[in-house]
Design a protein around this motif. Structure first.
Motif, PDB file in Angstrom:
ATOM      1  N   ASP A  91     -14.815  14.659  10.984  1.00 21.23           N
ATOM      2  CA  ASP A  91     -14.533  15.721   9.895  1.00 21.23           C
ATOM      3  C   ASP A  91     -14.508  15.887   8.570  1.00 21.23           C
ATOM      4  O   ASP A  91     -14.767  14.908   8.240  1.00 21.23           O
ATOM      5  CB  ASP A  91     -13.337  16.415  11.329  1.00 21.23           C
ATOM      6  CG  ASP A  91     -12.413  15.881  10.766  1.00 21.23           C
ATOM      7  OD1 ASP A  91     -12.189  15.682   9.752  1.00 21.23           O
ATOM      8  OD2 ASP A  91     -11.581  15.955  11.873  1.00 21.23           O
ATOM      9  N   LEU A  92     -14.166  16.925   8.330  1.00 24.90           N
ATOM     10  CA  LEU A  92     -14.175  17.153   6.721  1.00 24.90           C
ATOM     11  C   LEU A  92     -12.462  17.239   6.569  1.00 24.90           C
ATOM     12  O   LEU A  92     -11.910  17.736   5.151  1.00 24.90           O
ATOM     13  CB  LEU A  92     -14.483  18.701   5.840  1.00 24.90           C
ATOM     14  CG  LEU A  92     -15.745  18.728   6.355  1.00 24.90           C
ATOM     15  CD1 LEU A  92     -16.660  19.624   5.273  1.00 24.90           C
ATOM     16  CD2 LEU A  92     -16.294  17.266   5.151  1.00 24.90           C
ATOM     17  N   ILE A  93     -11.351  16.404   7.781  1.00 25.23           N
ATOM     18  CA  ILE A  93      -9.821  16.506   7.023  1.00 25.23           C
ATOM     19  C   ILE A  93      -9.916  15.235   6.956  1.00 25.23           C
ATOM     20  O   ILE A  93      -9.349  14.830   7.844  1.00 25.23           O
ATOM     21  CB  ILE A  93      -9.174  17.745   8.138  1.00 25.23           C
ATOM     22  CG1 ILE A  93      -9.913  19.204   8.211  1.00 25.23           C
ATOM     23  CG2 ILE A  93      -7.063  17.286   8.208  1.00 25.23           C
ATOM     24  CD1 ILE A  93      -9.116  18.969   9.609  1.00 25.23           C
ATOM     25  N   PRO A  94      -9.164  14.842   5.835  1.00 27.15           N
ATOM     26  CA  PRO A  94      -9.150  13.314   5.307  1.00 27.15           C
ATOM     27  C   PRO A  94      -7.192  13.077   6.190  1.00 27.15           C
ATOM     28  O   PRO A  94      -6.930  13.583   6.302  1.00 27.15           O
ATOM     29  CB  PRO A  94      -8.786  13.131   3.780  1.00 27.15           C
ATOM     30  CG  PRO A  94      -8.236  14.806   3.453  1.00 27.15           C
ATOM     31  CD  PRO A  94      -9.123  15.925   4.710  1.00 27.15           C
ATOM     32  N   ARG A  95      -7.860  12.484   6.679  1.00 23.86           N
ATOM     33  CA  ARG A  95      -6.188  11.524   7.346  1.00 23.86           C
ATOM     34  C   ARG A  95      -5.502  10.732   5.641  1.00 23.86           C
ATOM     35  O   ARG A  95      -6.259  10.513   5.210  1.00 23.86           O
ATOM     36  CB  ARG A  95      -6.088  10.411   7.897  1.00 23.86           C
ATOM     37  CG  ARG A  95      -6.897  10.798   9.297  1.00 23.86           C
ATOM     38  CD  ARG A  95      -6.365   9.828  10.384  1.00 23.86           C
ATOM     39  NE  ARG A  95      -6.967   8.514   9.593  1.00 23.86           N
ATOM     40  CZ  ARG A  95      -6.984   7.440   9.915  1.00 23.86           C
ATOM     41  NH1 ARG A  95      -5.408   7.082  10.259  1.00 23.86           N
ATOM     42  NH2 ARG A  95      -7.370   6.443   9.474  1.00 23.86           N
ATOM     43  N   LEU A  96      -4.080  11.006   5.698  1.00 25.80           N
ATOM     44  CA  LEU A  96      -2.751  10.616   4.639  1.00 25.80           C
ATOM     45  C   LEU A  96      -2.886   9.495   5.352  1.00 25.80           C
ATOM     46  O   LEU A  96      -1.749   9.594   6.086  1.00 25.80           O
ATOM     47  CB  LEU A  96      -2.397  11.597   4.443  1.00 25.80           C
ATOM     48  CG  LEU A  96      -2.923  12.564   3.674  1.00 25.80           C
ATOM     49  CD1 LEU A  96      -1.831  13.579   2.906  1.00 25.80           C
ATOM     50  CD2 LEU A  96      -4.178  12.494   1.996  1.00 25.80           C
ATOM     51  N   ILE A  97      -2.879   8.033   4.265  1.00 26.85           N
ATOM     52  CA  ILE A  97      -2.659   6.961   4.582  1.00 26.85           C
ATOM     53  C   ILE A  97      -1.562   6.537   4.564  1.00 26.85           C
ATOM     54  O   ILE A  97      -1.655   6.032   2.548  1.00 26.85           O
ATOM     55  CB  ILE A  97      -3.535   5.565   5.249  1.00 26.85           C
ATOM     56  CG1 ILE A  97      -4.677   5.375   5.773  1.00 26.85           C
ATOM     57  CG2 ILE A  97      -2.323   4.617   5.113  1.00 26.85           C
ATOM     58  CD1 ILE A  97      -4.456   6.308   6.974  1.00 26.85           C
ATOM     59  N   PRO A  98       0.350   6.959   4.473  1.00 30.25           N
ATOM     60  CA  PRO A  98       1.610   6.458   3.919  1.00 30.25           C
ATOM     61  C   PRO A  98       1.426   4.657   4.179  1.00 30.25           C
ATOM     62  O   PRO A  98       1.396   3.674   4.569  1.00 30.25           O
ATOM     63  CB  PRO A  98       2.992   6.998   4.407  1.00 30.25           C
ATOM     64  CG  PRO A  98       2.230   6.742   6.120  1.00 30.25           C
ATOM     65  CD  PRO A  98       0.852   6.991   5.667  1.00 30.25           C
ATOM     66  N   VAL A  99       1.832   4.711   2.193  1.00 29.09           N
ATOM     67  CA  VAL A  99       1.812   2.661   1.632  1.00 29.09           C
ATOM     68  C   VAL A  99       3.589   2.377   2.292  1.00 29.09           C
ATOM     69  O   VAL A  99       4.644   2.929   1.585  1.00 29.09           O
ATOM     70  CB  VAL A  99       1.485   3.126   0.102  1.00 29.09           C
ATOM     71  CG1 VAL A  99       1.090   1.663  -0.046  1.00 29.09           C
ATOM     72  CG2 VAL A  99       0.130   3.497  -0.166  1.00 29.09           C
ATOM     73  N   ILE A 100       3.261   2.196   2.959  1.00 29.87           N
ATOM     74  CA  ILE A 100       4.565   1.626   3.726  1.00 29.87           C
ATOM     75  C   ILE A 100       4.797  -0.057   4.186  1.00 29.87           C
ATOM     76  O   ILE A 100       3.535  -0.420   3.976  1.00 29.87           O
ATOM     77  CB  ILE A 100       5.197   2.185   5.106  1.00 29.87           C
ATOM     78  CG1 ILE A 100       4.718   2.025   6.197  1.00 29.87           C
ATOM     79  CG2 ILE A 100       5.759   3.529   3.976  1.00 29.87           C
ATOM     80  CD1 ILE A 100       5.229   2.443   7.227  1.00 29.87           C
TER      81      ILE A 100
END
Length: 477
Positions: A468-477
């Motif tokens: 879909d057109l909703i990106p995921r936000l991957i936290p840099v941890i």
């Protein structure tokens, strides 16, 4: 029987993004993974062994001089890697090597060979060679060990081996003998940028692979993952659907579920400064910016009034609206695009001309659209302003105009979104104190990166969804 290495015979790590960069390790090769403490070396090595067992039916051995076996299992379980179950099935062996002196080296090598032979292991990790090297009496002995490791285990047994090398924080990374004889050299880096944690990987060497992009972003969120460069084009958006995120009581959605969870959405009546790095294209920042507008058009029946940023045409906006499957009726009724009066072309009904050299006319035109919308019973507006375009016409007068528009929205609700590109840095400095939220969109190693200045957040890798057109936000941890 010996194993002959070939550039076509590779071992996948099972870390999807990482394998896209390196196309796998050479089978029966020796791979040195280096980095300062806390850079993800153990996480990468653990994923290499774990994925090899589950995905490729290749038993593995993890030989460590540093950790207690149970601590190792607990650490890996934090990444979702259940090594205890693999041990119980006879597919994995943890080999705790005591740090002995003089005779300990030969004993340790023999233990490793026996462990690999006993279970026909195809993957081995030694954690770490730095600690093991303290057991040698001389550099010559270390080289003898490495040659034995390379010939007996890696080459003869076809057991692809990761050698972990610790780099002290204060020490500059230098090539050693182990890097020269290795088939692959991987350097993991951890640093602080703008008081935020950042991670990346550098592929310094990989025999049999053409490494076109040696640098990539990484995160240890839910385990080691690498994010190779990604080219976002217009074609990316085609054929995907957009579903609005869950409703936020008393708040306005950012249009992205992960961002809503991180900052709690936006408060009505506030001003959002969306700062765009010059290396980020329209298609790239649209990953974040478009859902922000679309979610409020669809859910809130809110009018959207736009003055476009430089390099963006009204046709781009209409095209994105159609890609996001906004009904044509909503596009015509709720979207107004204000453009320069000097444009001579046939325009749709929701694209209007005005003089952008007169701040009073700009305000009055926006105010007129807001009045008509509210009179028609629509929700408070979303006003999106391309700061660079306005600044090129109004210069210093833009600051007073933005204050007036922000006050208007603050009184009636809705949002003011200031889309700021760094053509006029002084404007961003002037507008930052006015803004209730300040989000930056930048780019690192071919990836779109988002982070909040106000409210403060960590770095997020913007990961487009395949569905879909909703990106995921991957936290840099």
């Amino acid at each position: 029987m010996g194993v002959t290495m070939s550039s076509h015979e590779v071992v996948l790590t099972g870390v999807e993004g990482f394998d896209k960069i390196i196309t796998g390790f050479p089978r029966g090769g020796l791979i040195t993974v280096s980095g300062n403490p806390g850079t993800g070396k153990t996480a990468l090595a653990g994923a290499f062994i774990y994925n090899g067992i589950l995905k490729y039916n290749e038993p593995g051995v993890y030989a460590s001089l540093l950790e207690d076996e149970e601590r190792f299992y607990d650490f890996m379980l934090g990444f979702g890697l259940d090594f205890r179950s693999l041990r119980d099935r006879g597919l994995f062996k943890y080999l705790a090597i005591p740090t002995l002196f003089e005779p300990g080296v030969s004993i340790s090598v023999a233990d490793i060979v026996d462990a690999v032979e006993s279970m026909s292991a195809k993957r081995l990790v030694i954690d770490s060679f730095t600690a093991m090297s303290q057991m040698f009496k001389s550099p010559f002995e270390a080289r003898v060990f490495l040659h034995s490791l390379l010939s007996k285990i890696a080459r003869q047994m076809g057991c692809t081996t990761i050698l972990i090398k610790e780099i002290p924080n204060e020490q500059v990374y230098e090539y050693g003998f182990e890097e020269f004889i290795s088939d692959g050299v991987i350097f993991l880096k951890r640093e602080i940028i703008e008081d935020r944690l950042w991670r990346e990987v550098n592929i310094l060497k990989m025999r049999g692979s053409e490494i076109r992009e040696p640098l990539a972003c990484i995160s240890l969120y839910k385990g080691f993952e690498a994010y190779p460069p990604l080219n976002i084009t217009k074609e990316f958006y085609e054929g995907r659907k957009y579903v609005t995120p869950p409703h936020l009581p008393g708040r306005l959605s950012t249009g992205i579920s992960d961002l809503d969870k991180e900052i709690g959405g936006f408060t009505g009546g506030t001003t959002i400064l969306l700062e765009i790095d010059p290396h980020v294209s329209l298609q790239e920042y649209a990953l974040v910016y478009s859902p922000m507008l679309v979610s409020n058009i669809i859910r809130g029946n809110r009018p959207v009034i736009m003055i476009l940023s430089g390099g963006t045409d009204w046709r781009d906006v209409i095209n994105f609206a159609k890609i996001f499957k906004i009904p044509e009726e909503l596009i015509n009724d709720n979207l107004t695009i204000l453009i320069d009066i000097e444009r001579k072309e046939e325009l749709p009904q929701n694209v209007e001309k005005m003089s952008m050299f007169d701040p009073e006319e700009v305000f009055e035109r926006i105010f007129g659209v807001v009045e008509r919308s509210l009179s028609a019973g629509k929700g408070p507006p979303i006003i999106s302003l391309g700061i660079d375009r306005l600044a090129s016409r109004l210069r210093e007068a833009i600051v007073e105009l933005i204050y007036r528009i922000s006050n208007l929205v603050r009184n009636i609700g809705g949002l003011t979104i200031l889309l700021a590109k760094p053509l006029y840095p002084w404007i961003i400095e002037r507008l930052a104190p006015l803004s209730d939220s300040h989000i930056k969109i930048t780019k690192k190693h071919g990836r779109v990166i988002l982070y909040g200045v106000k409210p403060r957040t960590r770095f997020f890798i913007v990961e487009p969804s395949e569905e879909d057109l909703i990106p995921r936000l991957i936290p840099v941890i």
